[in-house]
Design an enzyme around this catalytic site. Structure first.
Site, short mmCIF file in Angstrom:
data_model
loop_
_atom_site.label_atom_id
_atom_site.label_comp_id
_atom_site.label_asym_id
_atom_site.label_seq_id
_atom_site.Cartn_x
_atom_site.Cartn_y
_atom_site.Cartn_z
N HIS A 1 -6.21 1.75 4.44
CA HIS A 1 -6.52 0.46 3.80
C HIS A 1 -6.15 -0.68 4.75
O HIS A 1 -5.00 -0.80 5.18
CB HIS A 1 -5.73 0.35 2.49
N ASP B 1 -6.23 -4.75 5.15
CA ASP B 1 -6.36 -6.04 4.46
C ASP B 1 -6.75 -7.13 5.45
O ASP B 1 -6.02 -7.38 6.42
CB ASP B 1 -5.03 -6.43 3.79
N MET C 1 -10.19 -10.23 1.75
CA MET C 1 -9.71 -11.35 0.92
C MET C 1 -10.08 -12.63 1.65
O MET C 1 -9.24 -13.30 2.24
CB MET C 1 -8.21 -11.22 0.70
N GLY D 1 1.50 0.59 0.35
CA GLY D 1 1.95 0.00 1.60
C GLY D 1 3.37 0.39 1.93
O GLY D 1 3.62 1.36 2.66
N SER D 2 4.33 -0.35 1.36
CA SER D 2 5.73 -0.09 1.69
C SER D 2 6.18 1.30 1.25
O SER D 2 7.03 1.91 1.88
CB SER D 2 6.64 -1.17 1.08
N ASP E 1 -4.61 -1.48 -6.16
CA ASP E 1 -3.89 -2.02 -5.01
C ASP E 1 -2.83 -3.01 -5.48
O ASP E 1 -3.15 -4.01 -6.11
CB ASP E 1 -4.89 -2.72 -4.08
N HIS F 1 -10.48 -4.25 2.90
CA HIS F 1 -10.35 -5.12 1.72
C HIS F 1 -10.40 -6.56 2.22
O HIS F 1 -9.45 -7.04 2.82
CB HIS F 1 -9.04 -4.80 1.01
N MET G 1 -6.89 -5.10 -8.71
CA MET G 1 -5.68 -5.67 -8.10
C MET G 1 -4.55 -5.66 -9.12
O MET G 1 -4.68 -6.24 -10.20
CB MET G 1 -5.94 -7.10 -7.63
N SER H 1 -1.62 1.27 3.23
CA SER H 1 -2.00 -0.08 3.65
C SER H 1 -1.26 -0.44 4.93
O SER H 1 -0.03 -0.50 4.95
CB SER H 1 -1.67 -1.09 2.56
N MET I 1 -7.30 -11.06 5.60
CA MET I 1 -7.03 -12.30 4.87
C MET I 1 -7.31 -13.49 5.78
O MET I 1 -6.98 -13.45 6.97
CB MET I 1 -5.58 -12.36 4.40
N PHE J 1 -0.21 -11.20 -0.47
CA PHE J 1 1.07 -10.81 0.13
C PHE J 1 1.40 -9.38 -0.26
O PHE J 1 1.13 -8.96 -1.39
CB PHE J 1 2.21 -11.71 -0.36
#
Length: 231
Positions: free
Chosen positions: A38, A40, A73, A202-203, A180, A71, A142, A10, A42, A148
């Protein structure tokens, strides 16, 4: 849907000032690279955060051949989501909680050239949408509240992944199961055991010294449980 665990880093956890470099760091040789990237999107309405939109996605598409997993959102995906498919995203995921006509939207996404994905929040009942999911290519479970990065993994959502895996294995659904939120070396095995095909991280990827090696390590950690879930 896939014969090995798919890893989708991500970019929400990447350094946006060096985005092209961060994307290239996960785009190595086949078998070791990211399966999907991925992204995101938002809108600060559907979720309380604002990230990036279609112009940035179009720029990303020009810099990489990794399939883009968008994705969304956002509010009103029925209006906005097809534009991401038209731009060239491989998979465009919308939230069932935001879509007005999810079945028609799936048709629009496919007609525009993308795979259609349906995301469900932790509190959303999976069984309410089984019929809708017959029109989709991807289910995104999810495992955190959307909005976040860096949240703690919610293991209680794995029942949805297990139920989806059963329905795929029995032929009731034909889709890829994606998860995710909070996926890392400690949680990926549980998710793989539940029958997940694709893992958004992600991280766990972008905070590592070598993102490509982090992808390989996650895939290797998930593989035994992934195989057991399909045995």
């Amino acid at each position: 849907m896939s014969n090995q665990p798919m890893i989708a880093p991500s970019i929400l956890s990447a350094d946006f000032a060096r985005l092209a470099d961060e994307i290239s760091a996960v785009g190595g040789e086949p078998g070791k690279r990211a399966d999907w990237l991925h992204v995101d999107v938002m809108d600060a309405h559907f979720v309380p955060n604002l990230t990036l939109g279609l112009p940035v996605v179009e720029s990303i598409l020009k810099t990489t051949d990794i399939p883009i997993d968008c994705h969304l959102m956002i509010e009103d995906p029925d209006r906005w989501a097809p534009g991401y498919a038209e731009a060239g995203a491989h998979n465009v995921t919308v939230h069932v909680e935001a879509a007005k006509d999810p079945i028609n939207l799936a048709k629009d996404l496919r007609a525009a050239g993308a795979k259609a994905g349906l995301a469900i929040k932790p509190g959303t009942n999976f069984d309410d949408y089984v019929e809708v999911l017959k029109h989709y290519d991807t289910l995104l479970v999810m495992s955190v509240e959307p909005g976040f990065g860096g949240q703690k993994f919610m293991a209680e959502v794995l029942g949805k992944a297990r139920r989806a895996r059963e329905l795929v294995d029995t032929g009731h659904l034909k889709l890829l199961v994606e998860i995710d939120g909070g996926i890392n070396a400690d949680t990926i095995e549980q998710a793989a055991e539940a029958g997940v095909d694709c893992f958004v991280a992600g991280s766990a990827v972008y905070n590592a010294e070598d993102p490509a090696k982090a992808i390989e390590a996650l895939r290797a950690t998930a593989a035994p449980a992934f195989d057991r879930a399909r045995a």
